[in-house]
Design an enzyme around this catalytic site. Sequence first.
Site, PDB file in Angstrom:
ATOM      1  N   GLU A  18      13.520  19.337 -38.597  1.00 36.83           N
ATOM      2  CA  GLU A  18      15.310  19.543 -37.835  1.00 36.83           C
ATOM      3  C   GLU A  18      15.001  17.400 -38.964  1.00 36.83           C
ATOM      4  OE1 GLU A  18      17.144  20.995 -36.736  1.00 36.83           O
ATOM      5  OE2 GLU A  18      16.040  21.502 -35.261  1.00 36.83           O
ATOM      6  N   ASP A  21      17.006  18.642 -43.742  1.00 37.76           N
ATOM      7  CA  ASP A  21      18.172  19.391 -44.921  1.00 37.76           C
ATOM      8  C   ASP A  21      19.157  18.606 -45.420  1.00 37.76           C
ATOM      9  OD1 ASP A  21      19.864  18.752 -42.997  1.00 37.76           O
ATOM     10  OD2 ASP A  21      20.991  20.348 -42.681  1.00 37.76           O
ATOM     11  N   GLY A  82      29.154  24.488 -29.235  1.00 41.74           N
ATOM     12  CA  GLY A  82      28.304  23.419 -28.606  1.00 41.74           C
ATOM     13  C   GLY A  82      27.148  23.668 -28.277  1.00 41.74           C
ATOM     14  N   SER A  86      24.577  26.864 -33.542  1.00 44.07           N
ATOM     15  CA  SER A  86      25.222  26.485 -35.179  1.00 44.07           C
ATOM     16  C   SER A  86      26.801  28.138 -35.059  1.00 44.07           C
ATOM     17  CB  SER A  86      24.320  26.680 -36.301  1.00 44.07           C
ATOM     18  OG  SER A  86      25.922  26.051 -37.297  1.00 44.07           O
ATOM     19  N   SER A  87      28.099  27.442 -33.839  1.00 42.11           N
ATOM     20  CA  SER A  87      28.593  28.577 -34.418  1.00 42.11           C
ATOM     21  C   SER A  87      29.670  27.997 -35.028  1.00 42.11           C
ATOM     22  CB  SER A  87      29.475  27.800 -32.631  1.00 42.11           C
ATOM     23  OG  SER A  87      29.644  26.617 -31.811  1.00 42.11           O
ATOM     24  N   SER A  88      29.031  26.863 -35.220  1.00 43.34           N
ATOM     25  CA  SER A  88      30.397  25.863 -37.091  1.00 43.34           C
ATOM     26  C   SER A  88      30.180  26.834 -38.178  1.00 43.34           C
ATOM     27  CB  SER A  88      29.949  24.865 -36.905  1.00 43.34           C
ATOM     28  OG  SER A  88      29.187  24.098 -37.310  1.00 43.34           O
ATOM     29  N   GLU A 116      33.024  22.445 -43.890  1.00 42.62           N
ATOM     30  CA  GLU A 116      32.242  21.793 -42.621  1.00 42.62           C
ATOM     31  C   GLU A 116      32.693  20.138 -43.081  1.00 42.62           C
ATOM     32  OE1 GLU A 116      29.330  23.185 -40.492  1.00 42.62           O
ATOM     33  OE2 GLU A 116      29.251  21.586 -38.726  1.00 42.62           O
ATOM     34  N   ASP A 128      22.158  25.077 -42.198  1.00 39.82           N
ATOM     35  CA  ASP A 128      22.877  26.279 -41.282  1.00 39.82           C
ATOM     36  C   ASP A 128      23.820  27.835 -41.616  1.00 39.82           C
ATOM     37  OD1 ASP A 128      22.459  24.492 -39.549  1.00 39.82           O
ATOM     38  OD2 ASP A 128      23.990  23.917 -38.596  1.00 39.82           O
ATOM     39  N   TYR A 177      25.731  11.304 -35.355  1.00 39.29           N
ATOM     40  CA  TYR A 177      24.468  11.868 -36.888  1.00 39.29           C
ATOM     41  C   TYR A 177      24.969  11.066 -38.380  1.00 39.29           C
ATOM     42  CZ  TYR A 177      23.635  16.362 -39.424  1.00 39.29           C
ATOM     43  OH  TYR A 177      23.201  16.695 -40.423  1.00 39.29           O
TER      44      TYR A 177
HETATM   45  C1  GLA Z   1      23.341  19.980 -37.461  1.00 41.13           C
HETATM   46  C2  GLA Z   1      23.716  19.695 -39.126  1.00 41.13           C
HETATM   47  C3  GLA Z   1      22.613  20.556 -40.660  1.00 41.13           C
HETATM   48  C4  GLA Z   1      21.112  19.371 -40.114  1.00 41.13           C
HETATM   49  C5  GLA Z   1      20.857  19.845 -38.041  1.00 41.13           C
HETATM   50  C6  GLA Z   1      19.617  18.852 -38.330  1.00 41.13           C
HETATM   51  O1  GLA Z   1      22.595  21.663 -37.511  1.00 41.13           O
HETATM   52  O2  GLA Z   1      25.066  20.848 -39.326  1.00 41.13           O
HETATM   53  O3  GLA Z   1      22.744  20.819 -41.515  1.00 41.13           O
HETATM   54  O4  GLA Z   1      21.390  18.821 -40.292  1.00 41.13           O
HETATM   55  O5  GLA Z   1      22.036  19.340 -37.724  1.00 41.13           O
HETATM   56  O6  GLA Z   1      18.727  19.225 -38.586  1.00 41.13           O
END
Ligand code: GLA
Length: 299
Positions: A18, A21, A82, A86-88, A116, A128, A177
Amino acid sequence: MNGSWTGRAPGRVNLIGEHVDYLGGVVLPAAVDRFTTVSGAPAEGWSLVSDVPEGLPYARAVAEELGAPAQAMRATSDVPPGAGLSSSAALLVAVAAGLEPDLDGAAAALACQRAEQRATGVQVGVMDQFAAALGRRGHALLLDCATLAYRRVPFPDDLVIAVVDSGVHRSLADTPYNQRRHEAESGMPKRRRHVESEVERVRAFAAALDAGERGPLGELLKASHRSLRDDFEVSTPAVDALVERAWAAPGCLGARIMGAGFGGSVLALLESGAEAGFAAALDGWTVRFCRTADGAFAR
Ligand code: GLA
């Protein structure tokens, strides 16, 4: 590009890896059996009819990335928005798969990542979109985000993936973020300590799955949570309490905050058969049990 199209893509969990990436680290997500389906056709202007609000900027951005003219689109989804699944990415990759089904999966994932970033201003990584595009049933996707090389790691049938919704739903644009990304990129020691230790945990986790050993998995999840809580500082007291409750549940190997954090969801791995006891221990929260699934571009 004439005529109508339909594309479908899954949500994802991240087993481990986490907030690494976007720093060229290694991640281990899996596509899961919750899906978004989008259909569309060229139109005078851009539109998206959907029970999930606020999807149009994403859908439009990926279509534009792929050079498509204006589209009238319709989406249905059982990926909860949300909540950390990762709905997006599911929406973006579904549009890409509908418009360009023959595209290389990695190229599609990169187009979705750019879309995105453009739609939200959040400098998200590639995890994601890769998971939604290239995940495979029965596997997790070990992705090196520096080289984009990936390998599928077998995920055992008798391990249960549970996702606990913390109830705190947020859009990434409303979280720090980008700030965390910037702190890590500029070498802030605590943030780097998380990144370096997390990459080691990903490698150890994948090696354990490869070897068919589940002994180390729970401790690695717990260590990941502590590092996200204390070093990367993306958890919240309410999520910490939820994670500790999950750790104590019968049949739970381990659990951690999943995804970007700042609320969202908790990932837990359970021995099979432990589902009912786990749900009872987390009475009052929504627990979703997921199975690994095929990504939209998995071939
Ligand atoms: C979100 C981002 C990912 C990643 C995670 C944290 O999901 O879209 O790219 O950075 O947060 O690991």
